[in-house]
Design a protein around this motif. Structure first.
Motif, PDB file in Angstrom:
ATOM      1  N   LEU A 140       9.480   8.191 -12.230  1.00  0.00           N
ATOM      2  CA  LEU A 140      10.892   7.891 -11.983  1.00  0.00           C
ATOM      3  C   LEU A 140      11.242   7.952 -10.504  1.00  0.00           C
ATOM      4  CD1 LEU A 140      12.495   9.759 -14.977  1.00  0.00           C
ATOM      5  CD2 LEU A 140      12.250   7.310 -14.680  1.00  0.00           C
ATOM      6  N   SER A 141      10.518   8.773  -9.740  1.00  0.00           N
ATOM      7  CA  SER A 141      10.803   8.844  -8.308  1.00  0.00           C
ATOM      8  C   SER A 141       9.796   8.025  -7.517  1.00  0.00           C
ATOM      9  CB  SER A 141      10.745  10.290  -7.839  1.00  0.00           C
ATOM     10  OG  SER A 141       9.470  10.822  -8.098  1.00  0.00           O
ATOM     11  N   ARG A 158      20.993   6.634  -8.070  1.00  0.00           N
ATOM     12  CA  ARG A 158      19.857   7.051  -8.890  1.00  0.00           C
ATOM     13  C   ARG A 158      18.788   7.820  -8.114  1.00  0.00           C
ATOM     14  NH1 ARG A 158      14.887   5.988 -10.238  1.00  0.00           N
ATOM     15  NH2 ARG A 158      14.638   4.409  -8.653  1.00  0.00           N
ATOM     16  N   ALA A 177       0.536  15.088  -1.752  1.00  0.00           N
ATOM     17  CA  ALA A 177       1.534  15.352  -2.799  1.00  0.00           C
ATOM     18  C   ALA A 177       2.642  16.267  -2.274  1.00  0.00           C
ATOM     19  CB  ALA A 177       0.848  16.004  -3.993  1.00  0.00           C
ATOM     20  N   GLU A 205       7.013   9.223  -6.593  1.00  0.00           N
ATOM     21  CA  GLU A 205       6.382  10.148  -5.647  1.00  0.00           C
ATOM     22  C   GLU A 205       5.145  10.797  -6.260  1.00  0.00           C
ATOM     23  OE1 GLU A 205       7.510  10.411  -2.680  1.00  0.00           O
ATOM     24  OE2 GLU A 205       9.644   9.902  -2.757  1.00  0.00           O
ATOM     25  N   GLN A 206       4.182  11.065  -5.389  1.00  0.00           N
ATOM     26  CA  GLN A 206       3.019  11.861  -5.794  1.00  0.00           C
ATOM     27  C   GLN A 206       3.445  13.315  -5.617  1.00  0.00           C
ATOM     28  OE1 GLN A 206       0.197  10.316  -6.828  1.00  0.00           O
ATOM     29  NE2 GLN A 206      -0.817  12.253  -7.336  1.00  0.00           N
ATOM     30  N   ARG A 208      17.448  11.781  -8.354  1.00  0.00           N
ATOM     31  CA  ARG A 208      16.097  12.130  -8.799  1.00  0.00           C
ATOM     32  C   ARG A 208      15.457  13.124  -7.836  1.00  0.00           C
ATOM     33  NH1 ARG A 208      13.812  13.358 -13.018  1.00  0.00           N
ATOM     34  NH2 ARG A 208      11.580  13.129 -13.069  1.00  0.00           N
ATOM     35  N   LEU A 241       9.962  15.353 -15.995  1.00  0.00           N
ATOM     36  CA  LEU A 241       9.167  14.533 -15.075  1.00  0.00           C
ATOM     37  C   LEU A 241       8.352  13.548 -15.903  1.00  0.00           C
ATOM     38  CD1 LEU A 241       8.008  17.612 -13.057  1.00  0.00           C
ATOM     39  CD2 LEU A 241       9.485  15.838 -12.129  1.00  0.00           C
ATOM     40  N   MET A 242       8.289  12.328 -15.419  1.00  0.00           N
ATOM     41  CA  MET A 242       7.632  11.290 -16.220  1.00  0.00           C
ATOM     42  C   MET A 242       6.288  10.903 -15.603  1.00  0.00           C
ATOM     43  SD  MET A 242       9.065   7.509 -17.001  1.00  0.00           S
ATOM     44  CE  MET A 242       9.921   7.433 -18.528  1.00  0.00           C
ATOM     45  N   GLU A 294       4.691  10.845 -10.230  1.00  0.00           N
ATOM     46  CA  GLU A 294       5.935  10.881 -11.006  1.00  0.00           C
ATOM     47  C   GLU A 294       6.563   9.502 -11.004  1.00  0.00           C
ATOM     48  OE1 GLU A 294       9.568  11.730 -12.808  1.00  0.00           O
ATOM     49  OE2 GLU A 294       9.500  11.018 -10.763  1.00  0.00           O
TER      50      GLU A 294
END
Lengths: 583, 384
Positions: free
Chosen positions: A408-409, B45, B2, A411-412, B49, A379-380, A406
């Protein structure tokens, strides 16, 4: 003051540097101008003066025309001064009777107007001619080289350097502050990416050191005093506070060279408040996990096997508030942890939370791939948007939740974790400053020791005879530390083999009869090269330590210090030459 | 708010035929090469993910895997051999099981025992039905034209009633699943505002893409689309002839060869055979990316279709040539393969894509138009 020669015979050589110079500077016009100047015997141009035919031409002219001064108008002296000095030497002329006029970096490369650039080149050549008239032949001197070597720090770098020198047959004093050799490697289980055991790496080194009669190991000791210069240092080694026997006196050793291998310390994770290190019991540092791995028991503080482990990269590294640099080894170490955790608990899920995955060099990209294959969740996070750790509620199946944006997605997200591992970066040791002062080397803003050239002189320092290796220079992995240690050892062995060391002729001298003994220069000298003669009450420059920087020359209120090759007269003549056409 | 990551989700996906999903490091080459990916649908992609992170709630709402026809360009290009094309296929299987409320789809996709078991049981039931409850048995007398009296052996009215019951059952499952698909992908997203007129205007997408799969032709290699369409058209035509109009198709009359009943039947057979040969060849040879990985559901699909087609051809020959015994048994075998194939594959397994894909395109166009209106409004507000 240097006597101006009755009629110096100066040869002037103007280089085209292909088109680098000739495109902007009218080389012919400069030639014509120079030939009209006093004392100039001949002026020549050539396409590449640094080439073999160019150098041969200078050598032949010196012999045929009995030249006693040479001016080369070409590139920066950093580039080719050594080349042309060698040409003078091979023609039987003292190498210091050369002056270079930089008409490339300081003229043709930075100007677009041909006429003006040509005028500037003329001025630079004139200045060089006027200066070279006052050059004196100088001789470099040599000092004796004591073969004994002092190595400060008994980690992997220090031990490797020790063995390298002792194996070549020279005595080594190895000083280590802890009670055991091994340094930071003592705390590590396996090494990335090939998973060699750190213990095995160390045992072999330690055994060989113990068995070698030429190696004198001083544990729980430190170097408390150092004096002298390259080839002729004298150091005092003392037992650390509380360790000395009642009548212990510091051990005095004579050495010729020193390698500093004092290593790193880990970043204090509690400085990043929202990671909750020290407050949340299951937030641990990489070294604490390493300890668990070595004891064979990866578990939470409650004694349970973790179901979820989260590893956070770049703790203290690559951030504005803490350290801007990358600590280089943590990414691969984190992958190693993922591997070790999965081996211990196959049902455990490992999340690897990183900024970038720096899988540089040999074997690492493959290691990264294997880690992906083993289902590590990568995860980035954004550099300036660090994960936040909080306690999970009782209905969650995990102890903690990490909230992160995150990248790359987009998303929180919340990441479950029973154990959070902080990949703490490397930082310079607390005592790095003390050591730097002791051996007279510099530190950068982060406290790392500065090498004399980052690319070409990675283990030398600006102080002759002092070398640096391993993680005290910058964060690096084991192979790089070992390579540096061996490099430093090789440099020293080459000098020991010669038995003597040449010292550059460019140093300053005190004219003792003019010196008032004010000692101003003693404090100013950046190389600690000036000592005070208490009996005769005047200062003295140790030529082997002096770099010829000129600070003392400028500072001396009595003009008692002369910078060889940079005398006031030489510099003033150069300035006069520069402005000859304007004034 | 979240969203909770579920690192264990990848293990769930394993059962649907996981292929190297975890190797993806999100370079995005796959989306760059895909002719179907655009600013709204950033697949493969993005769904990959979400899948790696186990964002199940997000995956449920995604239509993107259905927009992929698995040409395999992305998998060829993938620098880490993560096989994004295969991942889209796996996601389609997973999504089918999400839409299916009965849970059978999940069973069939994740357990070969369930899938083969269901097919066998239905096949045996059909065999039993036709052999036990058959009033006339094998009728050996022939029609004046010399053909077998099929309708006396298997009364067309009864078979047709059975076919209609089957059709209604299959359609019932499929339609209810499509409604669930609509719920997950459109209704659940409260921010989407789709007008009734939009539903009407975009409806053409459903028809066009069901009939032509024209988007498939956007993939680099057009032959996949060609063969797929020929197989699909043969299959659909045959389905309409048999299930929709059995009385016309199952007849004791022998029409001349140019009669539409025979020509349509021959076209369907030709389409089915050509397509099957191509797909069998591809799946056995595994030369193209698209055929490299075959899940059990992929094989069952074409194997059953092959049995049905071959038994259908034999049935036709035996009837015309006047071979009552052979006709009788072939008919039962034909039914024992055809019925389980339709009952298992169409609503719950591989064949459900004939409905999900055109609907996904329809829904995706609805979403896209709603999103572009929203984006325009945002832009408008920003500038005023």
């Amino acid at each position: 003051m240097a006597e101006k020669l009755k009629s110096p015979k100066i040869g002037v050589y103007i280089c085209w540097c292909g088109t680098n110079i000739a495109r902007i500077v009218d080389v012919e016009a400069v030639t014509q101008y120079a030939s009209g100047l006093p004392n100039v015997v001949l002026v020549k141009t050539y396409k590449y003066m640094c080439s073999n035919p160019g150098q041969d031409m200078i050598v032949q002219d010196i012999k045929n025309h009995k030249l006693d001064r040479v001016v080369v108008a070409a590139c920066s002296p950093i580039m080719h001064e050594r080349t042309f000095r060698n040409a003078l030497r091979s023609a039987g002329l003292n190498q210091y009777l050369l002056e270079m006029a930089n008409i490339r970096e300081q003229c043709s490369w930075v100007h677009t107007d041909r006429a003006e650039a040509t005028e500037k080149a003329k001025a630079l050549v004139h200045a060089a001619i006027r200066r070279v008239e006052l050059h004196e032949p100088l001789e470099s001197m040599s000092v004796k080289m004591t073969p004994d070597v002092l190595i400060i720090g008994g980690g992997i770098a220090g031990m490797t350097a020790t063995l390298e020198i002792a194996d070549a047959g020279y005595p080594v004093h190895l000083v280590e502050k802890n009670s055991k050799l091994g340094g930071n490697l003592l705390r590590i289980d396996l090494t990335a990416p090939y998973l060699y055991s750190a213990r095995d790496l160390l045992t072999e080194r330690v055994t060989r050191i113990r068995d070698n009669k030429l190696i004198h190991v001083c544990l729980e000791s430190k170097v408390t005093d150092l004096s002298g210069y390259i080839g002729n240092f004298s150091a005092s080694i003392s037992r650390l506070n509380g360790k000395e026997a009642p009548n212990d006196k510091p051990l005095k050793v004579d050495i010729g060279n020193i390698i500093v291998c004092t290593g790193f310390k880990e970043f204090d994770a509690s400085r990043i408040v929202h990671y909750g290190y020290g407050k949340l019991p299951n937030v641990i540092t990489s070294f604490e996990l390493e300890k668990m791995i070595r004891s064979g028991n990866i578990e939470t503080k409650e004694g349970k096997a973790p179901k979820y482990v989260a590893i956070i990269h770049c703790v203290g590294s690559r951030s504005r508030e803490f350290h801007s640099y990358c600590s280089r080894v943590c990414c691969m170490t984190a992958l190693k942890y993922a591997h070790e955790i999965k081996s211990a608990h196959p049902a455990c899920y490992v999340s690897d939370i990183y900024i970038d995955m720096n899988a540089f060099g040999k074997g690492n990209e493959e290691f990264y791939r294997r880690s992906s294959e083993a289902k590590t969740l990568f995860l980035m996070y954004e550099k300036n948007d660090k994960p936040v750790i909080r306690k999970a509620s009782p209905k969650d199946d995990c102890g903690m939740l990490l909230e992160v944006n995150e990248k790359l997605s987009g998303e929180q997200i919340e990441i479950p974790a029973d154990l959070v591992v902080l990949m703490v970066g490397m930082e310079a040791c607390e005592d790095a400053h003390e050591i730097a002062r002791l051996v007279n080397i510099s530190q950068d803003k982060d406290g790392w020791f500065i090498e004399s050239h980052p690319k070409l002189e990675p283990v030398a320092t600006t102080t002759e005879g002092i070398f640096i290796a391993g993680t005290c220079v910058a964060p690096k992995d084991i192979p790089d530390s070992v390579a540096q240690a061996r490099a430093a050892a090789a440099r020293i062995l080459a000098r020991i083999a010669r038995g003597k060391i040449e010292v550059d002729a460019l140093f300053s001298e005190v004219k003792e009869d003019l010196c008032s003994g004010c000692r101003l220069c003693n404090q100013l000298c950046p190389y600690s090269a000036i000592e005070f003669n208490e009996e005769e009450k005047h200062s003295n420059i140790i030529s082997a330590l002096c770099k010829g920087c000129g600070v003392c020359v400028a500072a001396c209120p009595s003009s008692a210090i002369k910078g060889r090759h940079f005398t006031d007269q030489q510099i003033l003549a150069q300035i006069e030459g520069l402005f000859a056409e304007i004034l | 708010m979240a969203i909770r990551v579920n690192p264990g989700f990848i293990d769930v996906l394993d059962k649907f035929g996981r292929e190297n999903i975890q190797l993806c490091y999100q370079c995005g080459d796959c989306s760059a090469v895909c002719p179907h990916a655009d600013e709204f649908y950033k697949f493969p992609r993005k769904p990959i993910r979400q899948l790696q992170m186990g964002l199940e709630k997000k995956i449920e709402t995604t239509l993107e895997p259905w927009l992929c026809y698995y040409c395999g360009d992305c998998s060829d290009l993938c620098p880490r051999n993560a096989d994004p094309g295969a991942t889209m296929m796996i996601l389609r299987r997973y999504l089918s099981s999400v839409y299916d409320w009965t849970g059978l789809s999940r069973k069939f996709y994740t357990s070969y025992k369930w899938e083969l078991g269901a097919i066998t049981i239905i096949g045996l039931m059909i065999t039993l039905l036709f052999s036990v409850f058959n009033p006339n048995g094998i009728v050996t007398s022939l029609t004046p034209e010399g053909g077998v009296k099929v309708n006396e052996m298997f009364p067309v009215e009864t078979v047709n009633t059975g076919a209609h019951i089957m059709l209604i059952t299959i359609a019932g499952f499929l339609i209810s699943n499509i409604i669930r698909m609509w719920y997950f992908t459109i209704l659940k997203d409260k921010t989407l505002k789709i007008s009734f007129s939009s539903y009407v205007i975009q409806f053409r997408q459903l028809i066009i893409h069901f009939a032509t799969q024209v988007r498939f032709s956007k993939c680099k290699d057009k032959k996949y689309w060609g063969f797929h369409w020929i197989l699909m058209s043969g299959y659909t035509l045959m389905f309409i002839l048999i299930v929709g109009n059995l009385k016309w198709f199952q007849t004791d009359k022998i029409y001349l060869w140019y009669h539409p009943q025979r020509l349509l039947g021959y076209y369907s057979t030709f389409g089915l055979l050509l397509g099957l040969v191509y797909f069998f060849y591809g799946r056995i040879k595994k030369a193209d990316q698209i055929f490299k990985l075959s899940h059990l559901s992929d094989w069952i699909f074409i194997v059953l279709l092959l049995f049905t087609t071959v038994s259908g051809i034999l049935l036709h020959i035996f009837r015309i040539e006047g071979m009552p015994v052979a006709t009788y048994y072939t008919y039962i075998i034909h039914m024992a393969v055809l019925v389980p194939m339709l009952c298992v594959e169409v609503p719950f397994s591989k064949w459900s894509h004939l409905a999900y894909r055109p609907f996904a395109i329809y829904f995706s166009e609805l979403k896209k138009s709603a999103l572009s209106i929203r984006n325009r409004e945002k832009l408008f507000l920003k500038h005023n």
